[in-house]
Design a protein around this motif. Structure first.
Motif, mmCIF file in Angstrom:
data_model
loop_
_atom_site.group_PDB
_atom_site.id
_atom_site.type_symbol
_atom_site.label_atom_id
_atom_site.label_comp_id
_atom_site.label_asym_id
_atom_site.label_seq_id
_atom_site.Cartn_x
_atom_site.Cartn_y
_atom_site.Cartn_z
ATOM 1 N N ILE A 40 -13.192 12.898 -2.610
ATOM 2 C CA ILE A 40 -12.591 11.604 -2.922
ATOM 3 C C ILE A 40 -11.139 11.992 -2.590
ATOM 4 C CG2 ILE A 40 -12.003 9.976 -4.730
ATOM 5 C CD1 ILE A 40 -14.749 10.778 -5.962
ATOM 6 N N PHE A 41 -10.665 11.132 -2.105
ATOM 7 C CA PHE A 41 -9.031 11.111 -1.898
ATOM 8 C C PHE A 41 -8.392 9.818 -2.068
ATOM 9 C CE2 PHE A 41 -5.181 10.607 0.508
ATOM 10 C CZ PHE A 41 -4.256 11.808 0.705
ATOM 11 N N PHE A 42 -7.365 9.746 -2.783
ATOM 12 C CA PHE A 42 -6.471 8.409 -3.144
ATOM 13 C C PHE A 42 -5.123 8.599 -3.035
ATOM 14 C CE2 PHE A 42 -7.952 9.851 -7.170
ATOM 15 C CZ PHE A 42 -6.951 9.551 -8.039
ATOM 16 N N VAL A 43 -4.266 7.628 -2.700
ATOM 17 C CA VAL A 43 -2.958 7.461 -2.823
ATOM 18 C C VAL A 43 -2.469 6.854 -4.110
ATOM 19 C CG1 VAL A 43 -0.987 6.845 -1.595
ATOM 20 C CG2 VAL A 43 -2.905 7.744 -0.267
ATOM 21 N N LEU A 44 -1.369 7.275 -4.761
ATOM 22 C CA LEU A 44 -0.853 6.748 -5.982
ATOM 23 C C LEU A 44 0.023 5.602 -5.589
ATOM 24 C CD1 LEU A 44 -2.091 9.458 -6.863
ATOM 25 C CD2 LEU A 44 -0.455 8.950 -8.886
ATOM 26 N N ASP A 45 0.123 4.573 -6.364
ATOM 27 C CA ASP A 45 0.900 3.520 -5.913
ATOM 28 C C ASP A 45 2.398 3.883 -5.958
ATOM 29 O OD1 ASP A 45 1.506 0.601 -5.891
ATOM 30 O OD2 ASP A 45 1.902 0.450 -7.968
ATOM 31 N N GLY A 46 3.072 3.502 -4.930
ATOM 32 C CA GLY A 46 4.535 3.720 -4.609
ATOM 33 C C GLY A 46 4.738 4.971 -3.940
ATOM 34 N N ALA A 47 3.625 5.772 -3.514
ATOM 35 C CA ALA A 47 3.583 7.011 -3.088
ATOM 36 C C ALA A 47 4.244 6.954 -1.626
ATOM 37 C CB ALA A 47 2.573 7.982 -3.055
ATOM 38 N N GLU A 48 3.856 5.937 -0.911
ATOM 39 C CA GLU A 48 4.179 5.847 0.575
ATOM 40 C C GLU A 48 5.728 5.838 0.720
ATOM 41 O OE1 GLU A 48 1.208 3.501 -0.002
ATOM 42 O OE2 GLU A 48 0.071 4.234 1.687
ATOM 43 N N GLU A 49 6.281 4.831 -0.241
ATOM 44 C CA GLU A 49 7.663 4.504 -0.414
ATOM 45 C C GLU A 49 8.707 5.875 -0.610
ATOM 46 O OE1 GLU A 49 5.487 2.611 -2.123
ATOM 47 O OE2 GLU A 49 5.419 0.982 -0.671
ATOM 48 N N GLU A 50 7.756 6.614 -1.641
ATOM 49 C CA GLU A 50 8.692 7.776 -1.959
ATOM 50 C C GLU A 50 8.691 8.642 -1.136
ATOM 51 O OE1 GLU A 50 10.979 10.016 -4.423
ATOM 52 O OE2 GLU A 50 10.071 8.148 -5.253
#
Length: 146
Positions: free
Chosen positions: A27-37
Motif C-alpha cells: 500500500i502506498f499513500f500520499v499525505l494531504d499537502g505533501a505535494e505542495e510541500e
C-alpha cells in the motif's frame, strides 16, 4: 480486489496491490499537502526513507518518506506498507513516490538495507527515473550497526 488499484479521491492519492492469492501486500499513500510541500524545494529535494519492522498485527513494514521543511521541521510526505523488505517491494514504493511527486529527489537517505540499496541503484542508472540522484546512508543507522 483487483491485483492493482490506484486512485485519487478528494485530494487523497493511494495505490494498493495484492499478491497472487488476493492478499494485500503493498500500500502506498500520499499525505494531504505533501505535494505542495515537496514542490517548495523546486527540484532540490532531500528525502529520507526508513522502514519499521513488525509494528502491526498484519506483519507489514511501515516505510515513511520524509523531508525537511523550510522551517526545519520533519514532514512526512508519503507512507508505504510493505509485506516484505525485498528489492521488488522497495522498487514499487519508490516508483509510486515518483509517480505521485513527478520530480526525482536530489538526495535520498536510507539505512544500509541491501534490497533498498539495490532498488535505488536500479532506478538511478543512466536513463532511470532517478538518474543523477545522490544516495547516502543515515548516520544514525551506521552508528547503530557499529
Amino acid at each position: 480486489m483487483s491485483p492493482y488499484t490506484s486512485q485519487k479521491e478528494q485530494g487523497f492519492e493511494y495505490w494498493v496491490e495484492s499478491d497472487f492469492e488476493g492478499r494485500t501486500d503493498r500500500i502506498f499513500f500520499v499525505l494531504d499537502g505533501a505535494e505542495e510541500e515537496y514542490a517548495k524545494c523546486k527540484g532540490l529535494n532531500t528525502v529520507m526513507f526508513d522502514t519499521s519492522f513488525g509494528t502491526n498485527c498484519y506483519g507489514m513494514k511501515l516505510g515513511c518518506f520524509t523531508t525537511v521543511s523550510e522551517t526545519g521541521q520533519t514532514v512526512i510526505l508519503a507512507v508505504a506498507l510493505l509485506r516484505s523488505e525485498k528489492q521488488k517491494m522497495f522498487k514499487w514504493a519508490f516508483e509510486r513516490f515518483h509517480e505521485a511527486f513527478r520530480v526525482r529527489p536530489s538526495v535520498f537517505f536510507t539505512d544500509g538495507d541491501q534490497w533498498m540499496i539495490a532498488a535505488l541503484e536500479e532506478l538511478s542508472v543512466p536513463g532511470g527515473i532517478w538518474e543523477g540522484m545522490l544516495h547516502f546512508y543515515c548516520v544514525f543507522h551506521l552508528w547503530k550497526n557499529m
